[in-house]
Design a protein around this motif. Structure first.
Motif, mmCIF file in Angstrom:
data_model
loop_
_atom_site.group_PDB
_atom_site.id
_atom_site.type_symbol
_atom_site.label_atom_id
_atom_site.label_comp_id
_atom_site.label_asym_id
_atom_site.label_seq_id
_atom_site.Cartn_x
_atom_site.Cartn_y
_atom_site.Cartn_z
ATOM 1 N N LEU A 1 60.442 6.086 59.647
ATOM 2 C CA LEU A 1 61.831 6.138 60.097
ATOM 3 C C LEU A 1 62.429 7.520 59.864
ATOM 4 O O LEU A 1 63.158 8.045 60.729
ATOM 5 C CB LEU A 1 62.652 5.071 59.375
ATOM 6 N N ALA B 1 62.847 2.382 63.618
ATOM 7 C CA ALA B 1 62.010 3.557 63.872
ATOM 8 C C ALA B 1 61.440 3.522 65.288
ATOM 9 O O ALA B 1 61.441 4.533 66.002
ATOM 10 C CB ALA B 1 60.881 3.630 62.848
ATOM 11 N N LEU C 1 63.136 -1.683 59.148
ATOM 12 C CA LEU C 1 63.020 -0.233 59.302
ATOM 13 C C LEU C 1 62.043 0.129 60.412
ATOM 14 O O LEU C 1 62.265 1.089 61.163
ATOM 15 C CB LEU C 1 62.576 0.399 57.982
ATOM 16 N N GLU C 2 60.964 -0.638 60.522
ATOM 17 C CA GLU C 2 59.983 -0.396 61.590
ATOM 18 C C GLU C 2 60.607 -0.583 62.966
ATOM 19 O O GLU C 2 60.334 0.181 63.905
ATOM 20 C CB GLU C 2 58.782 -1.323 61.415
ATOM 21 N N LEU D 1 69.475 3.249 56.025
ATOM 22 C CA LEU D 1 69.246 3.961 57.275
ATOM 23 C C LEU D 1 69.885 5.349 57.228
ATOM 24 O O LEU D 1 69.284 6.346 57.642
ATOM 25 C CB LEU D 1 69.809 3.178 58.457
#
Length: 287
Positions: free
Chosen positions: A155, A277, A273-274, A192
């Protein structure tokens, strides 16, 4: 050996042996299950209905765990029938358990532990505390740590390659209004920001966690990526498809599901998060 754990309200629960049967709020229970501690029952909050919210319970939640209802509608008789020796909840203010009704816990004579998920708590600390509790209950520490570390690197790299991308987190509340999230009020959104993602602040007016406004305010913020509340109490994209403002907002901005009550585990955090990203990778060079 006696068992002891102090929660994030400063409440210490002590017993002659380690609790073996845990009832938990959906979000907390999903996190514990990821760490090897399967609740004997779960319950919802005041936002929930007579079925567990899939967003809170998680797509990979174990089957067969009974749901006891939501907060004030908690089925106390069924709670007792599951014979828990501990209740695990979350806290937002560091003083009160969020979802379990105090009276229900007292009538059942069950101790309650509540771990903080407040916005000022760093995501890493939130996950660490749930891992500590899981280990104290016989579960595993470190579960998902490698995946989370890799997701954070991915990310951060994606954010560096998409420096102008504007991300807006929101919770749809019907055709007239929308709740716009304050990035620093939610641990996963704050994370983030820490990793370089350009989260949009909705402005000073409104509450601590959200600014409630008309849809024109959201459209005027011109996001490149929308994180939309995936919980059952929020309107979902399919229900908004004919709303002109939603169509304008999302005409060029992809929509990702965002769960403001993410299961408290490294695996669930890594998956979120994936997703972000992947979206940033797709938007790199377009903003």
């Amino acid at each position: 050996m006696a068992w002891e754990f102090t929660d994030d309200r400063g409440v210490t629960v002590r017993s002659e042996r380690r609790p073996e049967r845990v009832a938990a709020y959906l979000r907390a229970g999903a996190g514990l299950a990821d760490l090897g501690v399967l609740p004997v029952a779960v319950f919802g909050s005041g936002h929930d209905g007579d079925r567990p919210d899939p967003a809170k319970w998680g797509p990979e939640a174990p089957a067969g765990i009974p749901y006891l209802g939501a907060s004030g509608a908690l089925d106390e008789e069924r709670l007792l029938s599951e014979r828990p020796d501990l209740i695990v909840d979350v806290t937002y203010d560091g003083k009160h358990a969020y979802a379990v009704d105090d009276g229900a816990a007292e009538r059942a004579r069950l101790p309650v532990l509540a771990l903080s998920v407040a916005g000022e708590v760093p995501q890493a600390r939130l996950l660490e505390r749930f891992a500590e509790l899981a280990v104290a209950l016989g579960g595993r520490d470190g579960e998902g740590a490698e995946r989370l570390a890799a997701a954070e690197v991915r990310l951060r790299t994606a954010a560096l390659r998409a420096p102008g991308v504007r991300v807006l987190a929101l919770s749809p509340a019907g055709p007239e209004k929308v709740h716009l999230a304050r990035p620093l009020a939610w641990p996963e959104l704050r994370r983030l920001v820490d990793l370089g993602v350009g989260l949009t602040d909705p402005g000073e007016e409104g509450g601590v966690n959200w600014r409630t406004a008309g849809w024109d305010r959201a459209v005027g913020l011109t996001p490149d990526l929308v994180l939309s509340d995936a919980r059952g109490n929020a309107d979902q994209p399919a229900a908004l498809a004919e709303l002109p403002a939603w169509r304008a907002l999302t005409a060029t901005a992809p929509v990702l599901p965002w769960n403001p009550e993410l299961p408290c585990s490294r695996r669930a955090t890594a998956a979120f998060l994936e997703q972000v990203a992947g979206a940033l990778e797709g938007l790199a060079g377009t903003a």
